[in-house]
Enzyme design. Structure first.
Site, mmCIF file in Angstrom:
data_model
loop_
_atom_site.group_PDB
_atom_site.id
_atom_site.type_symbol
_atom_site.label_atom_id
_atom_site.label_comp_id
_atom_site.label_asym_id
_atom_site.label_seq_id
_atom_site.Cartn_x
_atom_site.Cartn_y
_atom_site.Cartn_z
ATOM 1 N N HIS A 86 -28.238 85.402 126.480
ATOM 2 C CA HIS A 86 -27.734 86.242 125.390
ATOM 3 C C HIS A 86 -27.585 87.700 125.808
ATOM 4 O O HIS A 86 -26.798 88.431 125.226
ATOM 5 C CB HIS A 86 -28.624 86.104 124.159
ATOM 6 C CG HIS A 86 -28.360 84.848 123.385
ATOM 7 N ND1 HIS A 86 -28.371 84.777 122.014
ATOM 8 C CD2 HIS A 86 -28.057 83.599 123.815
ATOM 9 C CE1 HIS A 86 -28.092 83.538 121.627
ATOM 10 N NE2 HIS A 86 -27.903 82.799 122.702
ATOM 11 N N ARG A 138 -33.236 81.618 127.388
ATOM 12 C CA ARG A 138 -32.090 81.891 126.526
ATOM 13 C C ARG A 138 -31.816 83.389 126.401
ATOM 14 O O ARG A 138 -30.653 83.818 126.278
ATOM 15 C CB ARG A 138 -32.374 81.279 125.148
ATOM 16 C CG ARG A 138 -31.250 81.426 124.155
ATOM 17 C CD ARG A 138 -31.467 80.528 122.944
ATOM 18 N NE ARG A 138 -30.405 80.656 121.969
ATOM 19 C CZ ARG A 138 -30.595 81.097 120.720
ATOM 20 N NH1 ARG A 138 -31.799 81.440 120.302
ATOM 21 N NH2 ARG A 138 -29.569 81.174 119.893
HETATM 22 C C1 HEM Z 1 -22.675 76.596 126.262
HETATM 23 C C2 HEM Z 1 -22.806 77.269 125.145
HETATM 24 C C3 HEM Z 1 -24.092 77.367 124.384
HETATM 25 C C4 HEM Z 1 -24.236 77.252 123.045
HETATM 26 C C5 HEM Z 1 -23.122 77.009 122.044
HETATM 27 C C6 HEM Z 1 -25.637 77.393 122.742
HETATM 28 C C7 HEM Z 1 -26.173 77.393 121.469
HETATM 29 C C8 HEM Z 1 -27.516 77.399 121.176
HETATM 30 C C9 HEM Z 1 -28.076 77.408 119.852
HETATM 31 C C10 HEM Z 1 -27.271 77.459 118.570
HETATM 32 C C11 HEM Z 1 -29.425 77.341 119.964
HETATM 33 C C12 HEM Z 1 -30.447 77.240 118.830
HETATM 34 C C13 HEM Z 1 -30.776 78.542 118.212
HETATM 35 C C14 HEM Z 1 -31.653 78.415 116.989
HETATM 36 O O1 HEM Z 1 -31.994 77.335 116.537
HETATM 37 O O2 HEM Z 1 -32.005 79.451 116.455
HETATM 38 C C15 HEM Z 1 -29.718 77.297 121.379
HETATM 39 C C16 HEM Z 1 -30.981 77.213 121.915
HETATM 40 C C17 HEM Z 1 -31.243 77.308 123.261
HETATM 41 N N1 HEM Z 1 -30.329 77.586 124.257
HETATM 42 FE FE1 HEM Z 1 -28.344 77.511 124.081
HETATM 43 N N2 HEM Z 1 -26.326 77.571 123.901
HETATM 44 C C18 HEM Z 1 -25.431 77.583 124.942
HETATM 45 C C19 HEM Z 1 -25.712 77.816 126.264
HETATM 46 C C20 HEM Z 1 -26.968 78.056 126.752
HETATM 47 C C21 HEM Z 1 -27.252 78.527 128.081
HETATM 48 C C22 HEM Z 1 -26.203 78.918 129.113
HETATM 49 C C23 HEM Z 1 -28.601 78.584 128.197
HETATM 50 C C24 HEM Z 1 -29.428 79.011 129.380
HETATM 51 C C25 HEM Z 1 -29.090 78.791 130.620
HETATM 52 C C26 HEM Z 1 -29.156 78.140 126.936
HETATM 53 C C27 HEM Z 1 -30.488 77.994 126.665
HETATM 54 C C28 HEM Z 1 -31.001 77.657 125.439
HETATM 55 C C29 HEM Z 1 -32.408 77.383 125.225
HETATM 56 C C30 HEM Z 1 -33.469 77.302 126.301
HETATM 57 C C31 HEM Z 1 -32.567 77.175 123.846
HETATM 58 C C32 HEM Z 1 -33.875 76.904 123.111
HETATM 59 C C33 HEM Z 1 -34.524 78.219 122.761
HETATM 60 C C34 HEM Z 1 -35.912 78.127 122.191
HETATM 61 O O3 HEM Z 1 -36.536 77.065 122.194
HETATM 62 O O4 HEM Z 1 -36.374 79.186 121.729
HETATM 63 N N3 HEM Z 1 -28.132 77.863 126.077
HETATM 64 N N4 HEM Z 1 -28.537 77.359 122.085
#
Ligand code: HEM
Length: 283
Positions: free
Chosen positions: A45, A41
C-alpha cells in the site's frame, strides 16, 4: 551510489540497521504472528500510491487527511506501532539516518521470512515523502478487490509491473485475513457467528503455495476476492497459477523478484524528500 537503491546503503552509516529491524520484528511476531500479513501489505500500500516513500505512515493533520483514512486503508491497515518501535530504536542507534520507507521494505521481507516464505536481500536508500496522497489518488493506485484481470493489468502496468508480478504478488494472500463483508454471502462457513475476519487461505499463518492450490481446486474455497479468482479465468495467468501451485520454489523465486521490483517503484533518492524522525509526521 548515494542516488540509487542498494543492499549495502547503510553499511557505513548504520551497519546495525538491518539487525535492529529484524530483531524487533521477530519480537513483534512472537507476540502476534498476524502482524506479519499486515506489515507485508503495508509495503504494497505504500509503494502503489505515490511510490515507496512511507507516505502511508503519515497521520492526519489539519493540512492533509492522510492515506490512512482512505477507503482501502481505513479500519484495515495495522501494525503502525511496530514501525514506530523500530524507528525509535534506529533513532537511538543512528540518529536521522534510516528512512521510514526503508523500514517498511525490510519489515515486509522479515514478515515473509518469519512466516516461512522466501528471503531476499532488501535494497535500501529510499527517502521519505513530505507529501501525502488524497483519497482519490489512493483509489487510483490500489487495485480493487472486485478487479478482473484487465483491471489488475491496468493498475500494475501504470507502474511498470507485468502479469507475472500480478500473479506472484497476489500470492501475498497466502497469509492473513480480511473482513467478512468482502465475501458477500459466498462461503457461509468462513465467517461464522460473530467473526469479523476470515482467513485468506487455509494456512493463514504460513507463507506457502496453498493460495494457488485453492484457486485451482473446486473442493477448496477458491480465492477470497474476485481479483484472486480472476487469475484462473484466462490462460496466461492460469498458466502461472498452475506453475506456482505445483512448484513452490518457482513461486518463492518469483515472489522475491517481484517484491524487489515493487520496492523500486518511484523511490525518493539522494536529497529528495527527507529522512523522517517520527514516521507519522514530516520533520
Ligand atoms: C492484486 C491486487 C490486490 C487486491 C485487489 C488486494 C486486496 C486486498 C483486500 C481487499 C484485503 C483485505 C482488507 C481488509 O479486510 O480490510 C487484502 C488483504 C491482504 N493483502 Fe491484498 N490485495 C492485492 C494485492 C496484494 C499484494 C501485492 C500483497 C503483498 C505482496 C497483498 C497482501 C495482503 C495481505 C498479507 C493481506 C492480509 C492483511 C492482514 O491480515 O492484515 N495483497 N488485500
Amino acid at each position: 551510489a548515494n542516488s540509487m537503491l542498494s543492499v549495502d546503503f547503510y553499511h557505513t552509516s548504520c551497519r546495525e540497521a538491518e539487525s535492529i529491524i529484524t530483531s524487533a520484528m521477530s519480537q513483534a511476531f512472537k507476540r502476534d504472528p498476524t502482524l506479519a500479513a499486515s506489515l507485508l501489505r503495508l509495503h504494497f500500500h505504500d509503494c502503489f500510491v505515490q511510490g515507496c516513500d512511507a507516505s502511508v505512515l503519515l497521520d492526519y493533520t489539519e493540512h492533509h487527511a492522510g492515506e490512512k483514512t482512505a477507503l482501502p486503508n481505513d479500519q484495515s491497515l495495522r501494525g503502525f506501532e511496530v514501525i514506530d518501535t523500530i524507528k525509535a530504536e534506529l533513532e537511538k542507534a543512528c540518529p536521522h539516518t534510516v528512512s521510514c520507507s526503508d523500514v517498511i521494505a525490510a519489515v515486509a521481507r522479515d514478515s515473509v521470512v518469519l512466516s516461512g516464505g522466501p528471503r531476499w536481500s532488501v535494497e535500501f536508500g529510499r527517502r521519505d515523502s513530505i507529501t501525502v496522497a488524497n483519497n482519490v489518488t489512493v483509489l487510483q493506485g490500489l487495485p480493487s478487490p472486485n478487479s478482473e484481470l484487465a483491471d489488475l493489468l491496468a493498475k500494475f502496468e501504470q507502474i511498470g509491473m507485468n502479469l507475472r508480478d500480478i500473479v506472484a504478488l497476489s500470492g501475498g494472500h497466502t497469509i492473513g485475513s480480511a473482513r467478512c463483508f468482502f465475501l458477500k454471502g459466498q462461503r457461509p462457513n468462513s465467517c461464522s457467528r460473530n467473526e469479523t475476519h476470515a482467513s485468506l487461505d487455509q494456512t493463514p499463518k504460513v507463507f506457502d503455495n496453498n493460495y494457488y492450490l485453492a484457486l485451482l481446486r473446486k473442493n477448496m474455497n477458491g480465492g477470497f476476492f474476485q481479483s484472486d479468482n480472476a487469475l484462473v479465468k484466462f490462460t496466461p495467468a492460469l498458466d502461472l497459477v498452475q506453475i506456482y501451485a505445483t512448484n513452490s520454489t518457482a513461486f518463492f523465486d518469483d515472489f522475491a523478484t517481484s517484491m524487489l521490483k515493487m520496492g523500486r517503484i518511484a523511490p525518493l533518492l539522494g536529497s529528495e524528500g527527507e529522512v523522517r524522525i517520527n514516521c507519522r509526521m514530516v520533520n
